[in-house]
Design a protein around this motif. Structure first.
Motif, PDB file in Angstrom:
ATOM      1  N   SER A  40       0.418  29.162 -26.331  1.00 31.48           N
ATOM      2  CA  SER A  40       1.381  30.243 -26.123  1.00 31.48           C
ATOM      3  C   SER A  40       0.845  31.379 -25.253  1.00 31.48           C
ATOM      4  CB  SER A  40       1.869  30.769 -27.467  1.00 31.48           C
ATOM      5  OG  SER A  40       2.858  31.737 -27.279  1.00 31.48           O
ATOM      6  N   LYS A  43       1.042  30.903 -21.341  1.00 33.80           N
ATOM      7  CA  LYS A  43       2.325  30.710 -20.661  1.00 33.80           C
ATOM      8  C   LYS A  43       2.384  31.444 -19.324  1.00 33.80           C
ATOM      9  CE  LYS A  43       7.294  30.916 -21.326  1.00 33.80           C
ATOM     10  NZ  LYS A  43       8.385  31.211 -22.225  1.00 33.80           N
ATOM     11  N   SER A  44       1.954  32.688 -19.275  1.00 32.32           N
ATOM     12  CA  SER A  44       2.030  33.447 -18.023  1.00 32.32           C
ATOM     13  C   SER A  44       1.080  32.882 -16.973  1.00 32.32           C
ATOM     14  CB  SER A  44       1.763  34.935 -18.263  1.00 32.32           C
ATOM     15  OG  SER A  44       0.454  35.131 -18.733  1.00 32.32           O
ATOM     16  N   GLN A  45      -0.073  32.407 -17.402  1.00 31.09           N
ATOM     17  CA  GLN A  45      -1.027  31.792 -16.462  1.00 31.09           C
ATOM     18  C   GLN A  45      -0.443  30.509 -15.878  1.00 31.09           C
ATOM     19  OE1 GLN A  45      -4.808  30.736 -18.207  1.00 31.09           O
ATOM     20  NE2 GLN A  45      -5.711  30.208 -16.241  1.00 31.09           N
ATOM     21  N   GLN A  47       2.750  29.741 -15.667  1.00 26.51           N
ATOM     22  CA  GLN A  47       3.866  30.134 -14.807  1.00 26.51           C
ATOM     23  C   GLN A  47       3.370  30.616 -13.453  1.00 26.51           C
ATOM     24  OE1 GLN A  47       7.306  29.897 -15.781  1.00 26.51           O
ATOM     25  NE2 GLN A  47       7.410  30.011 -13.550  1.00 26.51           N
ATOM     26  N   SER A  48       2.293  31.369 -13.454  1.00 28.97           N
ATOM     27  CA  SER A  48       1.734  31.891 -12.210  1.00 28.97           C
ATOM     28  C   SER A  48       1.233  30.764 -11.302  1.00 28.97           C
ATOM     29  CB  SER A  48       0.598  32.863 -12.534  1.00 28.97           C
ATOM     30  OG  SER A  48      -0.005  33.321 -11.353  1.00 28.97           O
ATOM     31  N   ASP A  51       4.320  29.046  -9.931  1.00 22.43           N
ATOM     32  CA  ASP A  51       4.979  29.897  -8.939  1.00 22.43           C
ATOM     33  C   ASP A  51       4.216  29.909  -7.618  1.00 22.43           C
ATOM     34  OD1 ASP A  51       6.982  30.521 -10.752  1.00 22.43           O
ATOM     35  OD2 ASP A  51       6.152  32.513 -11.237  1.00 22.43           O
TER      36      ASP A  51
END
Length: 158
Positions: A40, A43-45, A47-48, A51
């Motif tokens: 959890s 998640k941002s890593q 997503q990065s 992207d």
């Protein structure tokens, strides 16, 4: 059971070839970073990374979705989460395919796969804990080896 040469090679390091209680203990170590509670915060890593790859591909104007996205994204994600240095990552997919081929019948694919497995093993054997991203799965495996919970060889095989 795979073929005998692969079984012999994996006997000491792979959870697949261990009997209880060693299997359970190895599985506990391997599974810990894959649990939802551990994933959890990543998640941002993740997503990065996705992207960044999408932005690079869109800037190209056109791209091969399988070769340049579907093959690259999982490789980038796993390499990053394991903490591998950039140098060497480009061969990971090729190595994984070759290693997979060592698990079946002993034929020309097996023989070719052995060469890829040896290359991957050489790459892994040269890695030092300082080469890995701090806090990564690979760095954690070496921490466990330092604590005596697993061996250095097992840390490299995780």
């Amino acid at each position: 059971t795979m073929n005998q040469p692969t079984n012999d090679m994996l006997a000491e390091t792979s959870a697949l070839n261990l009997d209880e209680p060693a299997h359970r203990e190895r599985r506990r170590i391997i599974a810990k970073p894959l649990m939802p509670s551990a994933l959890s915060p990543l998640k941002s890593q993740v997503q990065s990374i996705a992207d960044d790859l999408i932005d690079r591909l869109v800037c190209q104007g056109s791209f091969d979705g399988v070769r340049e996205f579907a093959h690259v994204l999982p490789l980038e994600l796993v390499s990053c989460l394991v903490g591998l240095p950039k140098d060497g990552r480009e061969r990971m997919l090729e190595w994984a395919n070759g290693i997979f081929n060592t698990m079946g019948n002993i034929n020309h694919r097996f023989e070719e796969g052995v060469r890829f497995r040896e290359e991957a093993t050489d790459y892994i054997s040269r890695l030092q804990p300082s080469d890995l991203t701090p806090g990564s799965w690979g760095a954690r495996a070496f921490e466990l080896a330092t604590l005596g919970e697993i061996t250095d060889r097992q840390a490299r095989e995780v």
